[in-house]
Scaffold this active site. Structure first.
Site, PDB file in Angstrom:
ATOM      1  N   ARG A  60      48.967  33.465  21.499  1.00  0.00           N
ATOM      2  CA  ARG A  60      48.410  32.363  21.861  1.00  0.00           C
ATOM      3  C   ARG A  60      49.329  30.940  21.339  1.00  0.00           C
ATOM      4  O   ARG A  60      49.636  30.122  21.950  1.00  0.00           O
ATOM      5  CB  ARG A  60      46.758  32.055  21.444  1.00  0.00           C
ATOM      6  CG  ARG A  60      46.507  30.869  21.773  1.00  0.00           C
ATOM      7  CD  ARG A  60      45.159  30.820  21.821  1.00  0.00           C
ATOM      8  NE  ARG A  60      44.526  31.093  20.570  1.00  0.00           N
ATOM      9  CZ  ARG A  60      44.243  30.377  19.431  1.00  0.00           C
ATOM     10  NH1 ARG A  60      44.655  29.390  19.456  1.00  0.00           N
ATOM     11  NH2 ARG A  60      43.772  30.883  18.470  1.00  0.00           N
ATOM     12  N   TYR A 113      49.040  14.167  44.101  1.00  0.00           N
ATOM     13  CA  TYR A 113      48.358  15.346  44.444  1.00  0.00           C
ATOM     14  C   TYR A 113      46.847  15.157  44.342  1.00  0.00           C
ATOM     15  O   TYR A 113      46.514  14.744  43.366  1.00  0.00           O
ATOM     16  CB  TYR A 113      49.047  16.517  43.707  1.00  0.00           C
ATOM     17  CG  TYR A 113      48.222  17.900  43.810  1.00  0.00           C
ATOM     18  CD1 TYR A 113      48.020  18.602  45.014  1.00  0.00           C
ATOM     19  CD2 TYR A 113      47.874  18.257  42.468  1.00  0.00           C
ATOM     20  CE1 TYR A 113      47.398  19.610  45.079  1.00  0.00           C
ATOM     21  CE2 TYR A 113      47.104  19.701  42.668  1.00  0.00           C
ATOM     22  CZ  TYR A 113      46.948  20.413  44.052  1.00  0.00           C
ATOM     23  OH  TYR A 113      46.359  21.518  44.060  1.00  0.00           O
ATOM     24  N   ASP A 186      55.804  13.764  37.527  1.00  0.00           N
ATOM     25  CA  ASP A 186      55.481  15.037  38.129  1.00  0.00           C
ATOM     26  C   ASP A 186      56.972  15.367  38.924  1.00  0.00           C
ATOM     27  O   ASP A 186      56.886  14.652  39.804  1.00  0.00           O
ATOM     28  CB  ASP A 186      54.284  15.289  38.913  1.00  0.00           C
ATOM     29  CG  ASP A 186      53.903  16.718  39.519  1.00  0.00           C
ATOM     30  OD1 ASP A 186      54.866  17.221  39.829  1.00  0.00           O
ATOM     31  OD2 ASP A 186      52.826  16.911  39.682  1.00  0.00           O
ATOM     32  N   LYS A 211      55.777  26.658  42.238  1.00  0.00           N
ATOM     33  CA  LYS A 211      56.370  26.263  43.556  1.00  0.00           C
ATOM     34  C   LYS A 211      57.784  26.576  43.124  1.00  0.00           C
ATOM     35  O   LYS A 211      58.058  27.899  43.418  1.00  0.00           O
ATOM     36  CB  LYS A 211      55.901  24.694  43.671  1.00  0.00           C
ATOM     37  CG  LYS A 211      54.737  24.325  43.510  1.00  0.00           C
ATOM     38  CD  LYS A 211      53.679  25.001  44.379  1.00  0.00           C
ATOM     39  CE  LYS A 211      52.280  24.330  44.298  1.00  0.00           C
ATOM     40  NZ  LYS A 211      51.577  24.483  43.392  1.00  0.00           N
TER      41      LYS A 211
END
Length: 394
Positions: A60, A113, A186, A211
Site C-alpha cells: 500500500r 468531465y 486534467d 484512457k
C-alpha cells in the site's frame, strides 16, 4: 529518474516512453536485468536494517511495479514525482481533498468531465463545505476575478469533455503563481505526448490512465505528476495512508506496457481524427464540429500554441432529430457505441441519449446540446472510418 535528470535530458519523448534502460532491474542492484519491469504481487516485503534495508515494506505504501510506473509517468510529464491511482477519479479526488481544507475555496473551469462536476458539487461542496466557484476559464481574466486570498486550488480541464474547449494554461499558471495557489490540470484528453502542463507552469498534471496512457481499454487507473515537493508529500500521504487509492501491480504493468506505444498511437489517433473532423465539417447534416485541430475551432490559435498535436477526441452537433441520431448510431459498423475513450478502437457516444443523468445543465455556457455526438477516434484505417461515417450519416 525524471526528464530533468542529466542522464536523460537529451532523450526524446519516444525514447522516454519506451523506457527500457530506465526501467530495467539491473543485476548490479540485485535485479535480473529485466527490460520489462516485473509484476510484484507481494503485499509485504522482508524487513532489514542498515545497508540491507529494503525501500519497500508494504505494497500500500510502495510497490516495485508501481514505483517503476510512477517514475515513468514523471519522466513523460517532465515532473519530479509521479503517483499512480486506482482510477482517474481517485487521482482527481485525492488532489482536491488533499489540497483544499474543509470550508476552503476552489476555483474550477466550468466545462469539466461530469464525474468531476459531481465530485465538486455533491461531495466537495456539500460534505466538506468547500466554496466551489465555476468560471468560464476560456478567458483567464475570469479566473483572476474569482481568485482571492482564501483560494486553495485552481482546477482546469483542457481540452474539455465533451465540448473540446481550451484554457490558456500558461496564463492561468501565472495567475496561480501570483497568488501562491497550486494549479492543477486534467491532461487526459491531450496526453503528455501532445501537451505538457508542467512545462507551461501548472503545478499538477492529472490523468485517467484508463484512457490514452494505457490505450487498450483493459485497465482502470489514474495518475498525478507534480514538480512541487510539498504537494507531492501531501498527495503521497493521501494515496498511501489516507485513502489507500493506489493502482494494483497488474494494472501498473498494463499501463507501463501501454505507454511504450503512446507516441505511435497518438500520432495515428490524430491523423484519423483530423480526417474524420474534416469529413464531418463538410457534411450537410453536421451543424458544427468541435476539434482543436480545425482552423474553424474558436481557440485554434491557442491550441497550436500550447499543444504539439490535437489527439483523437472530437465532438459534433448533428443537424437532425434524436430519432435520426439513433438510426445513425445503429447503422455504424466500426464505431462502437460506448462511454469511454482513448483506446485503439473507435467509440461513439451521444451524451443526452446514453448518459442523460450525467449531462450538465449548470449554466448556459456549459450546456451540452441534445444532438451532440462525441467520438473517440481509434487507430483503424482512416478510409474505413470515413466510409463507416459516410454510409451511416443520413
Amino acid at each position: 529518474m525524471t526528464r530533468h535528470d542529466d542522464r536523460f535530458r537529451e532523450n526524446r519523448f519516444e525514447t522516454l516512453a519506451v523506457g527500457a534502460a530506465e526501467n530495467a532491474t539491473h543485476s548490479d542492484k540485485g535485479g535480473t536485468s529485466d527490460v520489462i519491469p516485473p509484476i510484484h504481487l507481494s503485499s509485504t516485503f522482508e524487513w532489514a536494517s542498515g545497508d540491507d534495508a529494503n525501500e519497500h515494506d508494504y505494497s500500500r505504501k510502495s510497490n516495485p511495479t508501481r514505483a517503476a510506473l510512477e517514475e515513468q509517468l514523471a519522466r513523460l510529464e517532465g515532473g519530479e514525482h509521479g503517483l499512480a491511482f486506482a482510477s482517474g477519479m481517485a487521482a482527481i479526488s485525492t488532489t482536491m481533498l488533499s489540497l483544499v481544507p474543509p470550508g476552503g475555496h476552489l476555483v474550477s473551469s466550468d466545462s469539466v468531465y461530469s464525474g468531476t462536476e459531481k465530485l465538486l458539487t455533491e461531495s466537495i461542496a456539500n460534505h466538506f463545505g468547500v466554496n466551489v466557484e465555476f468560471v468560464d476559464a476560456r478567458e483567464p481574466e475570469n479566473v483572476d476575478a474569482a481568485v482571492d486570498s482564501d483560494t486553495d486550488l485552481i482546477w482546469a480541464e483542457t481540452p474539455t469533455n465533451p465540448l473540446m474547449r481550451l484554457c490558456d494554461i500558461r496564463s492561468i499558471a501565472d495567475i496561480a503563481h501570483d497568488h501562491a495557489i497550486p494549479f492543477g490540470v486534467d491532461n487526459t484528453f491531450a496526453s503528455p505526448y501532445f501537451q505538457a502542463p508542467l512545462e507551461l507552469g501548472a503545478d499538477i498534471a492529472v490523468h485517467s490512465t484508463t484512457k490514452y496512457l494505457n490505450g487498450h481499454s483493459d485497465s482502470i487507473g489514474g495518475a498525478i505528476v507534480t514538480d512541487d515537493d510539498e504537494i507531492f508529500e501531501k498527495l503521497a500521504f493521501s494515496q498511501q495512508i489516507g485513502f489507500g487509492n493506489m493502482l494494483s501491480p497488474f494494472d501498473c504493468y498494463l499501463v507501463t506496457r501501454g505507454i511504450k506505444t503512446l507516441p505511435a498511437r497518438m500520432d495515428h489517433h490524430q491523423e484519423n481524427a483530423m480526417a474524420v473532423a474534416r469529413l464531418l465539417e463538410a457534411h450537410d447534416r453536421v451543424a458544427r464540429v468541435h476539434y482543436p485541430g480545425l482552423e474553424s475551432h474558436p481557440q485554434y490559435d491557442l491550441a497550436a500554441k500550447q499543444m504539439s498535436g490535437y489527439s483523437g477526441m472530437l465532438s459534433f452537433e448533428f443537424d437532425g432529430t434524436m430519432a435520426e441520431i439513433e438510426a445513425f448510431i445503429d447503422s455504424l459498423e466500426i464505431f462502437t457505441p460506448g462511454t469511454s475513450l482513448g483506446g485503439v478502437e473507435s467509440l461513439i457516444e451521444v451524451p443526452s441519449l446514453m448518459i442523460p443523468d450525467k449531462v450538465s445543465h449548470r449554466s448556459d455556457t456549459t450546456e451540452i446540446p441534445e444532438t451532440l455526438v462525441r467520438i473517440s477516434v481509434g487507430i483503424e484505417h482512416t478510409d474505413d472510418l470515413r466510409e463507416d461515417l459516410r454510409t451511416a450519416l443520413p
